[in-house]
Design an enzyme around this catalytic site. Structure first.
Site, PDB file in Angstrom:
ATOM      1  N   THR A 213       0.474  -0.001   6.728  1.00 53.44           N
ATOM      2  CA  THR A 213       0.421  -0.991   5.647  1.00 53.44           C
ATOM      3  C   THR A 213       0.532  -2.367   6.299  1.00 53.44           C
ATOM      4  O   THR A 213       0.890  -2.488   7.463  1.00 53.44           O
ATOM      5  CB  THR A 213       1.570  -0.790   4.634  1.00 53.44           C
ATOM      6  OG1 THR A 213       2.806  -0.818   5.333  1.00 53.44           O
ATOM      7  CG2 THR A 213       1.462   0.531   3.910  1.00 53.44           C
ATOM      8  N   GLY A 214       0.217  -3.383   5.507  1.00 50.40           N
ATOM      9  CA  GLY A 214       0.264  -4.746   6.044  1.00 50.40           C
ATOM     10  C   GLY A 214      -1.141  -5.304   6.187  1.00 50.40           C
ATOM     11  O   GLY A 214      -2.020  -4.978   5.405  1.00 50.40           O
TER      12      GLY A 214
ATOM     13  N   ARG B 151     -14.282  -6.695  -0.203  1.00 53.80           N
ATOM     14  CA  ARG B 151     -13.497  -6.562   1.039  1.00 53.80           C
ATOM     15  C   ARG B 151     -12.798  -5.195   1.087  1.00 53.80           C
ATOM     16  O   ARG B 151     -12.169  -4.783   0.133  1.00 53.80           O
ATOM     17  CB  ARG B 151     -12.463  -7.681   1.107  1.00 53.80           C
ATOM     18  CG  ARG B 151     -11.491  -7.583   2.306  1.00 53.80           C
ATOM     19  CD  ARG B 151     -10.210  -6.865   1.944  1.00 53.80           C
ATOM     20  NE  ARG B 151      -9.233  -6.882   3.025  1.00 53.80           N
ATOM     21  CZ  ARG B 151      -8.073  -6.223   2.989  1.00 53.80           C
ATOM     22  NH1 ARG B 151      -7.757  -5.506   1.926  1.00 53.80           N
ATOM     23  NH2 ARG B 151      -7.237  -6.277   3.999  1.00 53.80           N
TER      24      ARG B 151
ATOM     25  N   GLY C  44      -9.945  -3.053   3.184  1.00 52.30           N
ATOM     26  CA  GLY C  44      -8.891  -3.150   4.184  1.00 52.30           C
ATOM     27  C   GLY C  44      -8.894  -1.918   5.068  1.00 52.30           C
ATOM     28  O   GLY C  44      -9.893  -1.195   5.166  1.00 52.30           O
TER      29      GLY C  44
ATOM     30  N   THR D  22       0.904  -1.151   0.000  1.00 51.43           N
ATOM     31  CA  THR D  22       0.000   0.000   0.000  1.00 51.43           C
ATOM     32  C   THR D  22       0.928   1.182   0.000  1.00 51.43           C
ATOM     33  O   THR D  22       2.047   1.066   0.489  1.00 51.43           O
ATOM     34  CB  THR D  22      -0.803   0.011   1.330  1.00 51.43           C
ATOM     35  OG1 THR D  22      -1.653  -1.118   1.376  1.00 51.43           O
ATOM     36  CG2 THR D  22      -1.585   1.287   1.534  1.00 51.43           C
TER      37      THR D  22
HETATM   38  N1  ASP Z   1      -3.106  -2.785   4.256  1.00 49.93           N
HETATM   39  C1  ASP Z   1      -3.508  -3.278   2.968  1.00 49.93           C
HETATM   40  C2  ASP Z   1      -4.843  -3.945   3.091  1.00 49.93           C
HETATM   41  O1  ASP Z   1      -5.079  -4.627   4.080  1.00 49.93           O
HETATM   42  C3  ASP Z   1      -2.567  -4.225   2.336  1.00 49.93           C
HETATM   43  C4  ASP Z   1      -1.115  -4.011   2.538  1.00 49.93           C
HETATM   44  O2  ASP Z   1      -0.685  -2.936   2.936  1.00 49.93           O
HETATM   45  O3  ASP Z   1      -0.329  -4.967   2.333  1.00 49.93           O
HETATM   46  O4  ASP Z   1      -5.616  -3.853   2.175  1.00 49.93           O
END
Ligand code: ASP
Length: 296
Positions: free
Chosen positions: A208-209, A185, A187, A157
């Protein structure tokens, strides 16, 4: 000043140009995010992002300005080149904060946002090979939830944070979310307080994550609240990750945070080692990279 997740480096020169011309933090974060949305080599944001389980690229984005705490966000948006600018338009033109799916697409078209097929041939091919065979025979998608790829391998992200000459803070977040996610969905990225938050009394933060965790813990809001209480940028990030660790999770959490405090200090933290973020401040020739503290 600008701070971004490492993949935001391609956009920071554009945010810098806004700030050097005396522009606002909110204009800078939007300008810095758009090139990342255009970058096909970034498989986690905008054009070239991973599609969901049925092969559609659904994009999430948020903007927030810290002076007024006005915010706009879109979720599960298909077919528009710059989700961050549609999020900005939600903030400017609707009495709402978050608009999703067909309503977001209708709104984007009404405000003249540029349309684009966001699925690249390379991503279409990957989906055809990896996922399409699993859908044959009308398998219920709920049975394929395990396919949603671990964001450690197929996630990412962009977070961009800014502080302008007037001391105004802002954040922008944009993502294609988890690869092969369930349709619809959302996030953390379009959720105020989860994926991003800005409040001039503390500063700005982005995550992020694994977004599900940042939603449950209200992570970006938590970082900014810690800054407002006078904790250092590093302490604020650390406290948020320590808090995430208390969530019951099926697998080890993977979350990264960055923050830019109202005094111009900044930090990044991650549950995992060797992660970085990028920053630029007035007087620097180039964008620099800094290590995130690891909070195991
Ligand atoms: N945080 C993002 C989500 O859950 C994905 C990511 O940053 O890897 O959509």
């Amino acid at each position: 000043m600008l701070v971004a997740s490492a993949n935001g480096a391609v956009g920071l020169p554009f945010g810098r140009a806004v700030l050097e011309a005396g522009g606002s933090a909110i204009d800078a974060v939007e300008a810095a995010t758009r090139p990342v949305e255009d970058d096909p080599s970034d498989q986690t944001v905008g054009y070239g992002g991973f599609p969901n389980v049925v092969g559609d690229v659904e994009l999430d984005a948020l903007v927030m300005e810290g002076t007024t705490r006005r915010s706009g966000a879109v979720g599960a948006l298909r077919g528009f080149r710059h989700p961050v600018s549609v999020a900005r338009a939600v903030m400017e033109r609707l009495p709402h904060v978050l608009v999703v799916g067909p309503g977001a697409e209708r709104f984007a078209a009404e405000v003249g946002a540029e349309e684009r097929e966001m699925l690249t041939p390379a991503m279409a091919d990957l989906w055809e090979r990896r996922v399409a065979p699993r859908l044959e025979g009308g398998t219920p998608l709920v049975g394929l939830a395990g396919l949603a790829a671990d964001p450690e391998r197929a996630g990412g992200t962009v977070d961009v944070l800014a502080l302008d000459r007037e001391g105004r803070s802002a954040v922008a977040v944009s993502t294609s979310g988890w690869a092969w996610k369930y349709p619809g969905r959302l996030g953390d990225s379009p959720i105020v307080g989860a994926g991003g938050y800005a409040d001039d009394r503390g500063g700005a933060a982005g995550c992020t994550g694994m977004g599900e965790l940042a939603i449950r813990a209200g992570t970006a809001r938590m970082v900014v609240a810690a800054l407002a209480e006078g904790r250092s940028a590093e302490e604020a990030c650390r406290a948020a990750i320590v808090d995430l660790r208390r969530l019951g999770t099926d697998r080890p959490p993977l979350v990264h945070v960055v923050c830019l405090a109202a005094d111009g200090s900044h930090a990044g933290a991650s549950t995992h080692p060797a992660r970085t973020y990028v920053y630029w401040e007035e007087g620097m020739d180039d964008v620099a990279e800094a290590a995130r503290i690891e909070v195991p």
